[in-house]
Scaffold this active site. Structure first.
Site, PDB file in Angstrom:
ATOM      1  CB  THR A 125      -8.130 -54.580  10.081  1.00  0.00           C
ATOM      2  OG1 THR A 125      -7.809 -53.356   9.571  1.00  0.00           O
ATOM      3  CG2 THR A 125      -9.464 -54.477  10.595  1.00  0.00           C
ATOM      4  CB  ALA A 129      -7.698 -52.949  16.767  1.00  0.00           C
ATOM      5  N   GLY A 130     -10.150 -51.516  14.414  1.00  0.00           N
ATOM      6  CA  GLY A 130     -10.329 -51.025  12.993  1.00  0.00           C
ATOM      7  C   GLY A 130      -9.555 -49.793  13.010  1.00  0.00           C
ATOM      8  CB  THR A 157      -6.449 -55.933   0.193  1.00  0.00           C
ATOM      9  OG1 THR A 157      -7.768 -55.212   0.836  1.00  0.00           O
ATOM     10  CG2 THR A 157      -6.567 -56.044  -1.294  1.00  0.00           C
ATOM     11  CB  ILE A 349     -28.160 -39.988 -14.426  1.00  0.00           C
ATOM     12  CG1 ILE A 349     -28.047 -38.838 -13.429  1.00  0.00           C
ATOM     13  CG2 ILE A 349     -28.299 -39.540 -15.901  1.00  0.00           C
ATOM     14  CD1 ILE A 349     -26.578 -38.077 -13.432  1.00  0.00           C
ATOM     15  CD  GLU A 375      -3.943 -47.970   3.477  1.00  0.00           C
ATOM     16  OE1 GLU A 375      -4.280 -49.004   3.688  1.00  0.00           O
ATOM     17  OE2 GLU A 375      -3.115 -47.275   3.462  1.00  0.00           O
ATOM     18  N   GLY A 376      -8.375 -45.903   6.278  1.00  0.00           N
ATOM     19  CA  GLY A 376      -8.812 -45.044   7.141  1.00  0.00           C
ATOM     20  C   GLY A 376     -10.228 -44.385   6.454  1.00  0.00           C
ATOM     21  CB  THR A 377     -13.594 -44.664   7.834  1.00  0.00           C
ATOM     22  OG1 THR A 377     -13.270 -43.817   8.890  1.00  0.00           O
ATOM     23  CG2 THR A 377     -13.661 -46.077   8.045  1.00  0.00           C
ATOM     24  CD  GLN A 379     -17.237 -41.617   8.785  1.00  0.00           C
ATOM     25  OE1 GLN A 379     -16.711 -42.721   8.311  1.00  0.00           O
ATOM     26  NE2 GLN A 379     -18.554 -41.570   8.236  1.00  0.00           N
TER      27      GLN A 379
HETATM   28  C1  FAD Z   1     -12.922 -54.923   1.272  1.00  0.00           C
HETATM   29  C2  FAD Z   1     -11.894 -54.562   2.405  1.00  0.00           C
HETATM   30  C3  FAD Z   1     -10.505 -54.540   2.583  1.00  0.00           C
HETATM   31  C4  FAD Z   1      -9.716 -54.324   3.399  1.00  0.00           C
HETATM   32  N1  FAD Z   1      -8.440 -54.325   3.476  1.00  0.00           N
HETATM   33  C5  FAD Z   1      -7.480 -54.132   4.580  1.00  0.00           C
HETATM   34  C6  FAD Z   1      -5.853 -54.565   4.451  1.00  0.00           C
HETATM   35  O1  FAD Z   1      -5.782 -54.825   3.467  1.00  0.00           O
HETATM   36  N2  FAD Z   1      -5.393 -54.232   5.378  1.00  0.00           N
HETATM   37  C7  FAD Z   1      -5.999 -53.942   6.699  1.00  0.00           C
HETATM   38  O2  FAD Z   1      -5.287 -53.889   7.722  1.00  0.00           O
HETATM   39  N3  FAD Z   1      -7.267 -53.716   6.455  1.00  0.00           N
HETATM   40  C8  FAD Z   1      -8.054 -53.674   5.721  1.00  0.00           C
HETATM   41  N4  FAD Z   1      -9.516 -53.638   5.613  1.00  0.00           N
HETATM   42  C9  FAD Z   1     -10.001 -52.971   6.950  1.00  0.00           C
HETATM   43  C10 FAD Z   1     -10.409 -51.252   6.990  1.00  0.00           C
HETATM   44  O3  FAD Z   1      -9.134 -50.573   7.037  1.00  0.00           O
HETATM   45  C11 FAD Z   1     -11.314 -51.264   8.200  1.00  0.00           C
HETATM   46  O4  FAD Z   1     -12.434 -51.803   7.889  1.00  0.00           O
HETATM   47  C12 FAD Z   1     -11.468 -49.806   8.411  1.00  0.00           C
HETATM   48  O5  FAD Z   1     -10.069 -49.255   8.877  1.00  0.00           O
HETATM   49  C13 FAD Z   1     -12.612 -49.420   9.442  1.00  0.00           C
HETATM   50  O6  FAD Z   1     -12.498 -50.261  10.665  1.00  0.00           O
HETATM   51  P1  FAD Z   1     -13.577 -50.966  11.253  1.00  0.00           P
HETATM   52  O7  FAD Z   1     -14.074 -51.757  10.083  1.00  0.00           O
HETATM   53  O8  FAD Z   1     -13.150 -51.714  12.255  1.00  0.00           O
HETATM   54  O9  FAD Z   1     -14.700 -50.060  11.594  1.00  0.00           O
HETATM   55  P2  FAD Z   1     -14.685 -49.119  12.935  1.00  0.00           P
HETATM   56  O10 FAD Z   1     -13.404 -48.569  13.238  1.00  0.00           O
HETATM   57  O11 FAD Z   1     -15.273 -50.092  13.831  1.00  0.00           O
HETATM   58  O12 FAD Z   1     -15.568 -47.998  12.555  1.00  0.00           O
HETATM   59  C14 FAD Z   1     -17.019 -47.965  12.275  1.00  0.00           C
HETATM   60  C15 FAD Z   1     -17.619 -46.911  11.930  1.00  0.00           C
HETATM   61  O13 FAD Z   1     -17.329 -45.666  12.958  1.00  0.00           O
HETATM   62  C16 FAD Z   1     -16.699 -44.620  12.316  1.00  0.00           C
HETATM   63  N5  FAD Z   1     -15.627 -44.017  13.505  1.00  0.00           N
HETATM   64  C17 FAD Z   1     -14.723 -44.780  13.851  1.00  0.00           C
HETATM   65  N6  FAD Z   1     -14.121 -43.999  14.740  1.00  0.00           N
HETATM   66  C18 FAD Z   1     -14.452 -42.653  14.708  1.00  0.00           C
HETATM   67  C19 FAD Z   1     -14.062 -41.423  15.365  1.00  0.00           C
HETATM   68  N7  FAD Z   1     -13.455 -41.432  16.175  1.00  0.00           N
HETATM   69  N8  FAD Z   1     -14.726 -40.621  14.848  1.00  0.00           N
HETATM   70  C20 FAD Z   1     -15.787 -40.587  14.109  1.00  0.00           C
HETATM   71  N9  FAD Z   1     -16.194 -41.702  13.449  1.00  0.00           N
HETATM   72  C21 FAD Z   1     -15.471 -43.004  13.846  1.00  0.00           C
HETATM   73  C22 FAD Z   1     -15.908 -45.117  11.218  1.00  0.00           C
HETATM   74  O14 FAD Z   1     -15.463 -43.999  10.304  1.00  0.00           O
HETATM   75  C23 FAD Z   1     -17.112 -46.293  10.499  1.00  0.00           C
HETATM   76  O15 FAD Z   1     -17.704 -45.413   9.699  1.00  0.00           O
HETATM   77  C24 FAD Z   1     -10.136 -53.804   4.647  1.00  0.00           C
HETATM   78  C25 FAD Z   1     -11.705 -53.785   4.769  1.00  0.00           C
HETATM   79  C26 FAD Z   1     -12.530 -54.059   3.735  1.00  0.00           C
HETATM   80  C27 FAD Z   1     -14.126 -53.767   3.852  1.00  0.00           C
END
Ligand code: FAD
Length: 398
Positions: A125, A129-130, A157, A349, A375-377, A379
């Protein structure tokens, strides 16, 4: 509860891990939830004990005698039980990094032997780029026998406490996902620094770091799996990014297993608190005699078991070298969703007791959210499943 579908060897693992979770993790859960960023020293003792057991030939026989074929299911079962204890503390245990899963999934034999036992975090991340991981900007350029890495990674992490980081970088951003590779960068390499640590809603026992790579030079052989050339035919290009993405087929069942462990913990604690209040389960009763609480608990138990079986299946498929991408995403989506639902419902509860810091239910509900994000939300998992079910490409269905 010992799961009846598991072979004896794994039932033993389940038992051992549950005991470690109950007697080592649970007693320090609240302490490290409060003391964010403080290294959990008790975990160090646990690791030293485990290392000593290994040397003296003692320890969990089920692990020692297990051939590689059952490793993924073994890992899911272990994580499930450890995260019944505490998700944040489990993540703070050396060697549990997602980078370790990447090295094990796509590393060559030399890399596995050199890095396999070191603690490796995973840095994908970036600020820009998320979910859209193919959009990363961190760059890797080959200069003689070294790669030069430049860029910023966020929310990593274990990024501070790990020994090394698996970093995703692009060889040429204009070429999109085909130019993305992963690299192993060791802690202490000049040009690699930890910029800051995050304060978080949950999993506070685990550190989450921003990492900076400023002309960071690493040996050429630290390219993980994949090919060095960026110009390649379409098939080879697809395989190259696929290699990086393959890591997720391996790690998603693990994160899903964590969500199941946490969901079970919330249900167990809820039942215990209800029992203290004199509430009695009456599962044999007809529908008209069931209480609303009983109905809720039954539904949640059933959903959790459905998620558990799906996740076990996705890990079993991996162990048997079957493509499991769809099942891994289905399991991650289902387990993440139900873990969130259960933990919040249990707070509801138990109401005051659920909301109070006297018990861990409120902490479970906070810890649970991340399991539906990293590891991918939720959605993104649904998108991956939809693509596979409808036979659409990532370009067709965004
Ligand atoms: C505590 C914590 C630990 C983490 N650890 C790691 C780690 O070890 N390594 C690492 O690389 N990353 C890590 N992450 C990052 C995490 O993988 C990202 O937060 C996650 O992939 C989402 O990216 P973003 O936060 O940029 O959200 P975004 O990609 O901006 O998404 C925002 C929202 O929009 C939704 N969305 C996005 N695209 C679509 C689509 N095409 N269709 C429908 N809905 C969509 C998403 O589901 C989300 O609800 C961590 C995050 C947290 C909070």
């Amino acid at each position: 509860m010992i799961h009846p579908l598991l072979p004896n060897q794994l039932q033993k693992t389940q038992e051992t891990m549950r005991m470690a979770a109950e007697f080592i993790l649970r007693p320090i859960s609240r302490k490290y939830d409060k003391a964010e960023h403080e290294p959990p020293v008790e975990m160090e003792q646990l690791n030293q004990a485990a290392a000593a057991q290994k040397e003296t030939g003692m320890g969990d026989d089920s692990v020692k005698s297990m051939d590689l074929k059952g490793r993924n299911l073994w890992a899911v079962i272990s994580l499930e039980q450890m995260c019944w204890g505490d998700v944040g503390l489990f993540l703070a245990r050396p060697g549990t990094g997602l980078g370790n899963a990447a090295i094990s999934a796509v590393g060559n034999p030399d890399q596995k032997s050199k890095w396999g036992k070191r603690w490796a975090s995973m840095a994908i991340t970036e600020p820009g780029a998320g979910s859209d991981s193919k959009n990363i900007s961190t760059a890797a350029v080959l200069d003689g026998d070294e790669w030069v890495i430049n860029g910023e990674k966020i929310y990593v992490t274990d990024g501070d406490r790990c020994d090394c980081v698996v970093v995703w970088a692009t060889l040429n951003k204009a070429m999109g996902k085909t130019a993305i590779r992963s690299f192993i960068v060791e802690k202490g390499t000049p040009g690699f620094s930890v910029a800051r640590l995050e304060k978080k809603l949950g999993i506070r026992a685990s550190d989450t770091a921003t990492l900076i790579f400023d002309n960071c030079r690493i040996p050429r052989e630290n390219l993980l799996g994949g090919k060095e050339e960026v110009e390649m035919d379409a098939d080879a290009a697809k395989k190259s990014f696929g290699g990086a993405m393959q890591t997720f087929d391996n790690t998603r069942p693990m994160v899903a297993g964590m969500a199941i462990g946490l969901g079970q913990a919330a249900l167990d604690m809820t039942r215990a608190l209800l029992a203290e209040e004199g509430y009695e389960d009456n599962f044999g009763a007809s529908m008209g005699q069931q209480t609303a609480i009983q109905y809720e608990l039954e539904m949640l138990e059933a959903e959790l078991e459905a998620a558990r079986l799906l996740v076990y299946k996705s890990a079993w498929m991996m162990d048997n070298k079957m493509p499991n991408s769809k099942e891994a995403s289905m399991g991650k989506a289902k387990a993440g969703r139900i873990g969130n639902r259960i933990s919040l419902k249990c707070v509801e509860i138990c109401s005051m007791q659920g909301f109070s810091e006297d018990h861990l239910l409120e902490k479970f509900s906070r810890d649970s959210k991340i399991l539906d994000i990293f590891e991918g939300t939720q959605q993104i998992q649904q998108l991956i499943v939809a693509r596979q079910v409808l036979n659409k490409s990532s370009a067709d269905l965004k």
